[in-house]
Design a protein around this motif. Structure first.
Motif, PDB file in Angstrom:
ATOM      1  N   VAL A   1     117.344  47.975   6.860  1.00 45.48           N
ATOM      2  CA  VAL A   1     116.885  46.775   6.262  1.00 45.48           C
ATOM      3  C   VAL A   1     115.787  47.267   5.353  1.00 45.48           C
ATOM      4  CG1 VAL A   1     115.712  44.483   6.589  1.00 45.48           C
ATOM      5  CG2 VAL A   1     117.566  45.078   8.052  1.00 45.48           C
ATOM      6  N   ARG A   2     114.720  48.089   5.635  1.00 43.29           N
ATOM      7  CA  ARG A   2     113.634  48.432   4.741  1.00 43.29           C
ATOM      8  C   ARG A   2     114.380  49.141   3.464  1.00 43.29           C
ATOM      9  NH1 ARG A   2     109.395  46.875   3.803  1.00 43.29           N
ATOM     10  NH2 ARG A   2     108.492  48.764   3.422  1.00 43.29           N
ATOM     11  N   ARG A   3     115.264  50.099   3.735  1.00 45.31           N
ATOM     12  CA  ARG A   3     115.741  50.736   2.597  1.00 45.31           C
ATOM     13  C   ARG A   3     116.314  49.854   1.698  1.00 45.31           C
ATOM     14  NH1 ARG A   3     120.160  55.582   2.801  1.00 45.31           N
ATOM     15  NH2 ARG A   3     120.117  55.876   0.607  1.00 45.31           N
ATOM     16  N   VAL A   4     117.176  48.718   2.181  1.00 43.70           N
ATOM     17  CA  VAL A   4     118.018  47.733   1.230  1.00 43.70           C
ATOM     18  C   VAL A   4     116.759  46.918   0.575  1.00 43.70           C
ATOM     19  CG1 VAL A   4     119.302  45.695   1.546  1.00 43.70           C
ATOM     20  CG2 VAL A   4     120.035  47.771   2.792  1.00 43.70           C
ATOM     21  N   GLN A   5     115.766  46.689   1.339  1.00 45.97           N
ATOM     22  CA  GLN A   5     114.745  45.836   0.712  1.00 45.97           C
ATOM     23  C   GLN A   5     114.054  46.668  -0.480  1.00 45.97           C
ATOM     24  OE1 GLN A   5     112.307  45.118   4.015  1.00 45.97           O
ATOM     25  NE2 GLN A   5     112.990  42.895   4.217  1.00 45.97           N
ATOM     26  N   GLN A   6     113.976  47.987  -0.391  1.00 49.57           N
ATOM     27  CA  GLN A   6     113.165  48.692  -1.410  1.00 49.57           C
ATOM     28  C   GLN A   6     114.024  48.893  -2.694  1.00 49.57           C
ATOM     29  OE1 GLN A   6     112.510  52.236   0.937  1.00 49.57           O
ATOM     30  NE2 GLN A   6     110.245  51.610   1.283  1.00 49.57           N
ATOM     31  N   GLN A   7     115.451  49.067  -2.160  1.00 49.51           N
ATOM     32  CA  GLN A   7     116.424  49.249  -3.280  1.00 49.51           C
ATOM     33  C   GLN A   7     116.793  47.879  -3.994  1.00 49.51           C
ATOM     34  OE1 GLN A   7     119.825  50.683  -1.089  1.00 49.51           O
ATOM     35  NE2 GLN A   7     119.466  52.660  -1.649  1.00 49.51           N
ATOM     36  N   ASN A   8     116.604  46.717  -3.360  1.00 45.87           N
ATOM     37  CA  ASN A   8     116.615  45.437  -4.004  1.00 45.87           C
ATOM     38  C   ASN A   8     115.474  45.246  -4.916  1.00 45.87           C
ATOM     39  OD1 ASN A   8     119.260  44.592  -2.932  1.00 45.87           O
ATOM     40  ND2 ASN A   8     118.150  43.475  -1.312  1.00 45.87           N
ATOM     41  N   GLN A   9     114.260  45.564  -4.497  1.00 43.90           N
ATOM     42  CA  GLN A   9     112.901  45.419  -5.323  1.00 43.90           C
ATOM     43  C   GLN A   9     113.354  46.221  -6.627  1.00 43.90           C
ATOM     44  OE1 GLN A   9     109.647  46.843  -3.139  1.00 43.90           O
ATOM     45  NE2 GLN A   9     108.037  45.865  -4.822  1.00 43.90           N
ATOM     46  N   ARG A  10     113.776  47.750  -6.361  1.00 41.93           N
ATOM     47  CA  ARG A  10     113.889  48.567  -7.506  1.00 41.93           C
ATOM     48  C   ARG A  10     114.868  47.874  -8.458  1.00 41.93           C
ATOM     49  NH1 ARG A  10     112.175  51.398 -11.412  1.00 41.93           N
ATOM     50  NH2 ARG A  10     113.304  53.247 -11.875  1.00 41.93           N
ATOM     51  N   LEU A  11     116.252  47.372  -8.063  1.00 42.32           N
ATOM     52  CA  LEU A  11     117.083  46.418  -8.835  1.00 42.32           C
ATOM     53  C   LEU A  11     116.250  45.522  -9.552  1.00 42.32           C
ATOM     54  CD1 LEU A  11     120.178  46.636  -6.876  1.00 42.32           C
ATOM     55  CD2 LEU A  11     119.769  47.925  -9.070  1.00 42.32           C
ATOM     56  N   ASP A  12     115.566  44.644  -8.905  1.00 40.58           N
ATOM     57  CA  ASP A  12     115.048  43.628  -9.609  1.00 40.58           C
ATOM     58  C   ASP A  12     113.880  44.267 -10.907  1.00 40.58           C
ATOM     59  OD1 ASP A  12     113.864  40.870  -9.950  1.00 40.58           O
ATOM     60  OD2 ASP A  12     112.105  41.615  -9.243  1.00 40.58           O
ATOM     61  N   GLU A  13     113.293  45.222 -10.161  1.00 42.15           N
ATOM     62  CA  GLU A  13     112.437  45.684 -11.592  1.00 42.15           C
ATOM     63  C   GLU A  13     113.312  46.144 -12.757  1.00 42.15           C
ATOM     64  OE1 GLU A  13     110.000  49.987 -11.628  1.00 42.15           O
ATOM     65  OE2 GLU A  13     109.320  48.357  -9.954  1.00 42.15           O
ATOM     66  N   LEU A  14     114.297  47.098 -12.446  1.00 40.36           N
ATOM     67  CA  LEU A  14     114.974  47.447 -13.439  1.00 40.36           C
ATOM     68  C   LEU A  14     115.667  46.296 -14.183  1.00 40.36           C
ATOM     69  CD1 LEU A  14     116.898  50.379 -11.488  1.00 40.36           C
ATOM     70  CD2 LEU A  14     115.269  50.589 -13.565  1.00 40.36           C
ATOM     71  N   SER A  15     116.112  45.387 -13.708  1.00 36.33           N
ATOM     72  CA  SER A  15     116.736  44.164 -14.213  1.00 36.33           C
ATOM     73  C   SER A  15     115.606  43.443 -15.431  1.00 36.33           C
ATOM     74  CB  SER A  15     117.483  43.274 -13.303  1.00 36.33           C
ATOM     75  OG  SER A  15     116.324  42.371 -12.797  1.00 36.33           O
ATOM     76  N   ARG A  16     114.381  43.662 -15.143  1.00 36.73           N
ATOM     77  CA  ARG A  16     113.383  42.842 -15.796  1.00 36.73           C
ATOM     78  C   ARG A  16     112.733  43.959 -16.907  1.00 36.73           C
ATOM     79  NH1 ARG A  16     109.163  42.749 -13.508  1.00 36.73           N
ATOM     80  NH2 ARG A  16     109.588  43.794 -11.690  1.00 36.73           N
ATOM     81  N   LEU A  17     113.201  45.159 -16.874  1.00 35.39           N
ATOM     82  CA  LEU A  17     112.406  46.177 -17.864  1.00 35.39           C
ATOM     83  C   LEU A  17     113.313  46.404 -18.782  1.00 35.39           C
ATOM     84  CD1 LEU A  17     110.439  48.345 -15.378  1.00 35.39           C
ATOM     85  CD2 LEU A  17     109.582  46.430 -16.811  1.00 35.39           C
TER      86      LEU A  17
END
Length: 167
Positions: free
Chosen positions: A18-34
């Protein structure tokens, strides 16, 4: 005891997953904004943050000013020196825009060679910021093209009570 150990190890493995998925989702969100090239907010993300700054300006009667930045000669640099150097120029200008601004500054790539900054400052203060940016950009630090000169054009607009939308 075996059931307890099994339950604990499955729970721990699930927690890690779950922690790994949360980190990957956070990174995807960051990539989608930059913006991939400059690392600044992309246009959609920038517009959302700038709209929020404008609404805050109206709700709390705070100042807000927009700076539009047009990097001169990027097409000419691309044609004469290649797109990689043109990209380097855009990245350097983006780094200059990021440097020295508070976290509440909204900085993004508007499109192509156009960048934008929405600042929670009054127009006179923003003029000082804009002039500092212009002078810094005129002193390029590109080791791969030592003689290259760069300039930008800046447009400023302060948000007034009649300006309820970013457009």
């Amino acid at each position: 005891p075996i059931m307890l150990l099994h339950t604990m190890s499955v729970s721990f493995a699930s927690y890690l997953l779950v922690r790994r998925v949360q980190q990957q989702n956070q990174r995807l969100d960051e990539l989608s904004r930059l913006d991939v090239l400059t690392g600044l907010d992309n246009r959609g993300s920038w517009q959302g943050r700038a709209e929020a700054l404008l609404h805050q300006r109206h709700a709390q009667d705070h100042p807000a000013t927009l700076i539009m930045v047009d990097v001169d000669s990027v097409t000419q640099i691309n044609d004469q020196h290649g797109h990689i150097l043109g990209d380097d120029v855009l990245c350097q200008v983006a780094a200059i825009l990021r440097h020295g601004h508070a976290e509440d500054a909204c900085i993004g790539r508007f499109g192509g060679d156009e960048l934008a900054i929405a600042l929670p400052l009054a127009l006179p203060e923003t003029l000082v910021v804009a002039e500092r940016i212009r002078r810094t950009v005129e002193q390029p630090d590109l080791p791969q093209a030592p003689g290259l000169r760069c300039s930008i054009r800046l447009g400023l607009a302060d948000a007034r009570h009649a300006h309820t939308h970013l457009r």
